[in-house]
Write a protein that holds these residues in place. Sequence first.
Motif, PDB file in Angstrom:
ATOM      1  N   LEU A 157     -10.009  -8.201   8.849  1.00 34.91           N
ATOM      2  CA  LEU A 157      -9.913  -6.747   8.933  1.00 34.91           C
ATOM      3  C   LEU A 157      -8.443  -6.303   8.904  1.00 34.91           C
ATOM      4  O   LEU A 157      -8.079  -5.328   8.237  1.00 34.91           O
ATOM      5  CB  LEU A 157     -10.581  -6.267  10.229  1.00 34.91           C
ATOM      6  CG  LEU A 157     -10.990  -4.808  10.277  1.00 34.91           C
ATOM      7  CD1 LEU A 157     -11.988  -4.483   9.196  1.00 34.91           C
ATOM      8  CD2 LEU A 157     -11.592  -4.473  11.645  1.00 34.91           C
ATOM      9  N   LEU A 206      -7.323  -6.625   5.454  1.00 35.53           N
ATOM     10  CA  LEU A 206      -7.830  -5.519   4.638  1.00 35.53           C
ATOM     11  C   LEU A 206      -6.940  -4.285   4.822  1.00 35.53           C
ATOM     12  O   LEU A 206      -6.573  -3.603   3.864  1.00 35.53           O
ATOM     13  CB  LEU A 206      -9.270  -5.181   5.039  1.00 35.53           C
ATOM     14  CG  LEU A 206      -9.867  -3.926   4.407  1.00 35.53           C
ATOM     15  CD1 LEU A 206     -10.202  -4.174   2.945  1.00 35.53           C
ATOM     16  CD2 LEU A 206     -11.122  -3.479   5.150  1.00 35.53           C
ATOM     17  N   ARG A 207      -6.569  -4.045   6.085  1.00 37.59           N
ATOM     18  CA  ARG A 207      -5.695  -2.908   6.393  1.00 37.59           C
ATOM     19  C   ARG A 207      -4.347  -3.060   5.677  1.00 37.59           C
ATOM     20  O   ARG A 207      -3.862  -2.122   5.039  1.00 37.59           O
ATOM     21  CB  ARG A 207      -5.465  -2.851   7.906  1.00 37.59           C
ATOM     22  CG  ARG A 207      -4.765  -1.601   8.401  1.00 37.59           C
ATOM     23  CD  ARG A 207      -4.260  -1.787   9.810  1.00 37.59           C
ATOM     24  NE  ARG A 207      -5.296  -1.783  10.811  1.00 37.59           N
ATOM     25  CZ  ARG A 207      -5.493  -0.796  11.695  1.00 37.59           C
ATOM     26  NH1 ARG A 207      -4.738   0.273  11.656  1.00 37.59           N
ATOM     27  NH2 ARG A 207      -6.432  -0.895  12.595  1.00 37.59           N
ATOM     28  N   THR A 212      -4.798  -2.665   1.802  1.00 35.02           N
ATOM     29  CA  THR A 212      -5.037  -1.275   1.375  1.00 35.02           C
ATOM     30  C   THR A 212      -3.762  -0.448   1.505  1.00 35.02           C
ATOM     31  O   THR A 212      -3.439   0.335   0.602  1.00 35.02           O
ATOM     32  CB  THR A 212      -6.168  -0.639   2.222  1.00 35.02           C
ATOM     33  OG1 THR A 212      -7.170  -1.600   2.427  1.00 35.02           O
ATOM     34  CG2 THR A 212      -6.742   0.578   1.548  1.00 35.02           C
ATOM     35  N   THR A 213      -3.055  -0.628   2.614  1.00 35.04           N
ATOM     36  CA  THR A 213      -1.823   0.149   2.776  1.00 35.04           C
ATOM     37  C   THR A 213      -0.776  -0.270   1.737  1.00 35.04           C
ATOM     38  O   THR A 213       0.001   0.550   1.276  1.00 35.04           O
ATOM     39  CB  THR A 213      -1.240   0.009   4.200  1.00 35.04           C
ATOM     40  OG1 THR A 213      -1.199  -1.366   4.554  1.00 35.04           O
ATOM     41  CG2 THR A 213      -2.039   0.764   5.228  1.00 35.04           C
ATOM     42  N   ILE A 264      -1.541   1.590  -1.437  1.00 36.44           N
ATOM     43  CA  ILE A 264      -1.198   3.025  -1.377  1.00 36.44           C
ATOM     44  C   ILE A 264       0.324   3.235  -1.265  1.00 36.44           C
ATOM     45  O   ILE A 264       0.845   4.283  -1.630  1.00 36.44           O
ATOM     46  CB  ILE A 264      -1.956   3.700  -0.199  1.00 36.44           C
ATOM     47  CG1 ILE A 264      -3.470   3.576  -0.439  1.00 36.44           C
ATOM     48  CG2 ILE A 264      -1.594   5.178  -0.050  1.00 36.44           C
ATOM     49  CD1 ILE A 264      -4.334   4.080   0.677  1.00 36.44           C
ATOM     50  N   GLU A 265       1.019   2.195  -0.792  1.00 37.18           N
ATOM     51  CA  GLU A 265       2.462   2.291  -0.522  1.00 37.18           C
ATOM     52  C   GLU A 265       3.292   2.882  -1.689  1.00 37.18           C
ATOM     53  O   GLU A 265       4.091   3.802  -1.466  1.00 37.18           O
ATOM     54  CB  GLU A 265       2.996   0.908  -0.140  1.00 37.18           C
ATOM     55  CG  GLU A 265       4.370   0.882   0.501  1.00 37.18           C
ATOM     56  CD  GLU A 265       4.406   1.568   1.860  1.00 37.18           C
ATOM     57  OE1 GLU A 265       3.374   1.566   2.555  1.00 37.18           O
ATOM     58  OE2 GLU A 265       5.461   2.138   2.192  1.00 37.18           O
ATOM     59  N   PHE A 306       2.500   4.917  -4.038  1.00 35.86           N
ATOM     60  CA  PHE A 306       2.222   6.358  -4.170  1.00 35.86           C
ATOM     61  C   PHE A 306       2.898   7.130  -3.027  1.00 35.86           C
ATOM     62  O   PHE A 306       3.406   8.231  -3.217  1.00 35.86           O
ATOM     63  CB  PHE A 306       0.706   6.610  -4.156  1.00 35.86           C
ATOM     64  CG  PHE A 306      -0.029   5.920  -5.260  1.00 35.86           C
ATOM     65  CD1 PHE A 306       0.072   6.376  -6.568  1.00 35.86           C
ATOM     66  CD2 PHE A 306      -0.793   4.792  -5.018  1.00 35.86           C
ATOM     67  CE1 PHE A 306      -0.586   5.740  -7.605  1.00 35.86           C
ATOM     68  CE2 PHE A 306      -1.454   4.138  -6.044  1.00 35.86           C
ATOM     69  CZ  PHE A 306      -1.353   4.611  -7.334  1.00 35.86           C
ATOM     70  N   ARG A 307       2.886   6.513  -1.852  1.00 38.32           N
ATOM     71  CA  ARG A 307       3.553   7.149  -0.702  1.00 38.32           C
ATOM     72  C   ARG A 307       5.050   7.262  -0.956  1.00 38.32           C
ATOM     73  O   ARG A 307       5.680   8.255  -0.598  1.00 38.32           O
ATOM     74  CB  ARG A 307       3.323   6.336   0.577  1.00 38.32           C
ATOM     75  CG  ARG A 307       1.990   6.540   1.205  1.00 38.32           C
ATOM     76  CD  ARG A 307       1.926   5.885   2.558  1.00 38.32           C
ATOM     77  NE  ARG A 307       2.701   6.624   3.560  1.00 38.32           N
ATOM     78  CZ  ARG A 307       2.900   6.217   4.803  1.00 38.32           C
ATOM     79  NH1 ARG A 307       2.413   5.074   5.206  1.00 38.32           N
ATOM     80  NH2 ARG A 307       3.590   6.938   5.652  1.00 38.32           N
ATOM     81  N   ARG A 347       5.135  -1.095  11.894  1.00 41.84           N
ATOM     82  CA  ARG A 347       5.078  -0.021  12.879  1.00 41.84           C
ATOM     83  C   ARG A 347       5.885  -0.428  14.097  1.00 41.84           C
ATOM     84  O   ARG A 347       5.937  -1.606  14.444  1.00 41.84           O
ATOM     85  CB  ARG A 347       3.653   0.222  13.321  1.00 41.84           C
ATOM     86  CG  ARG A 347       2.756   0.776  12.250  1.00 41.84           C
ATOM     87  CD  ARG A 347       1.369   0.843  12.811  1.00 41.84           C
ATOM     88  NE  ARG A 347       0.423   1.268  11.805  1.00 41.84           N
ATOM     89  CZ  ARG A 347      -0.878   1.171  11.968  1.00 41.84           C
ATOM     90  NH1 ARG A 347      -1.368   0.672  13.073  1.00 41.84           N
ATOM     91  NH2 ARG A 347      -1.694   1.568  11.034  1.00 41.84           N
TER      92      ARG A 347
END
Lengths: 284, 178
Positions: free
Chosen positions: A35, A38-39, A42-43, A46-47, A49-50, A171
Amino acid sequence: MAVPQRSSGSRFTLAILLLTSVTLISLDARGYEPLANLRKATTAIIEPFRNIASTIFDPIADAWESLSEGDTLEKENALLREQLSELLEYRVTTEGAVEELAALRTQLDLENLGGQETIVAEITARSVSNFDPYMIEIGKGTQNGIREGMAVVSVGGLIGRIEDPGLRSSRVRLITDPNVNVGVLAVGTNEIGILSGGGVGQPLKVSDGIPVSTDVEIGSIMVTSGSERSPYPGGFAVGTILEIIVDEINLEKELVVAPTGQLENLEFVTVVLYQPVTSDSGGG
Amino acid sequence: MTFFRLVKAGAVLIVLLILQLELFASIRFFGVMPEIMLGVAVASGWHGGPTDGAIMGFASGFLVDLYLASPMGLSALTYALIGYLLGIISELIAEDVERIVRTVISLVGIVLGLVTFVLFGELIAEPNLYNKNFGKILVVGGLYTGLFIPLLHFLMEWVFHQGNYRNNQIAMTRVQRN
């Protein structure tokens, strides 16, 4: 009013979704590795585009910040001037304290901060939630050697620890979070206390571990203990004592501590690439 | 949900997520940011009905969960419920209801979503979601998100109804020809 008949299909879909959510929560709480992967995956997708969006929106965000925080900055400026004049008066005393700190570090066999490998990282995002203001995001991750639990410092001292490092971003959980515990000791003492956050804009607290007999003073510097189970190397400044409350029932001193590390208006932080020998440390 | 709708929904979700993370997280009123993704769940429930509302709510919550420290699935759970609930409410209300009524119901949905999120968080997994700023987050967050409600309804209308409208137009044209 005629109530439309809902098909059992929508209820079934909802039940499946709720079950999936609860399963996700349960797996996440157990630290289920796929999990987490997966996180991260996925991030990572998207990175890019961010990053593009960040280039576009950063000037807007900066303009908004300067507009909305104009008053705050003026007040902060006045406060800083006041503090500066106090600090200049206090300088003579602190010069002695610095020498004392260096001597104590040697005495307590604390590792030298300068000896730690560090990496400077840009803050890429503040908290993205209304309910968790204790998180910032930095633009360096595991490919730069950053690992879970590493100490993060800014000008003045420790400000947090790494949580959930991704490949290119991580983070940082700030020490102002009430869930964060740090093992600390006051310079000049051997007693290790547990420091925890007090919330946004609130001072930190040391509520455990400092016996009444310990000789601590207002203005003393609290540093990380560097004890065997601590994820942080010893000797990092964490805060200065603002208030000492004596708990006569437990025969302990509760310390109210102002963080020394800069927590506001940060652009860069330093991650200390230090990992303790024992990795099963909880927080202290 | 057809494939074309799925693609549109995915695109809208990704764009709004990026806006939420990169723009709205920085543009805060009294330290509070809008809950755009919760707004998506509300608007999709309204336009898509309970099933699609729950699915879109789950998807938007899941995307938000990727970036939160709270347990993965908590937002998905809440948003799916809110999407479903708004879907049921929209079925009970006349289709040509005044926009102001729609906006007020959406606002209530957002506030309910925030309360549910904190409630589930406190009950299930995250003991520190409720804090002294909760009231401020409800009021400011609700109103701030409310500003984007018309846009979100517009987008969800595009996702869920444009295809139907087009098909209806095509069908009507055919009938007129015959």
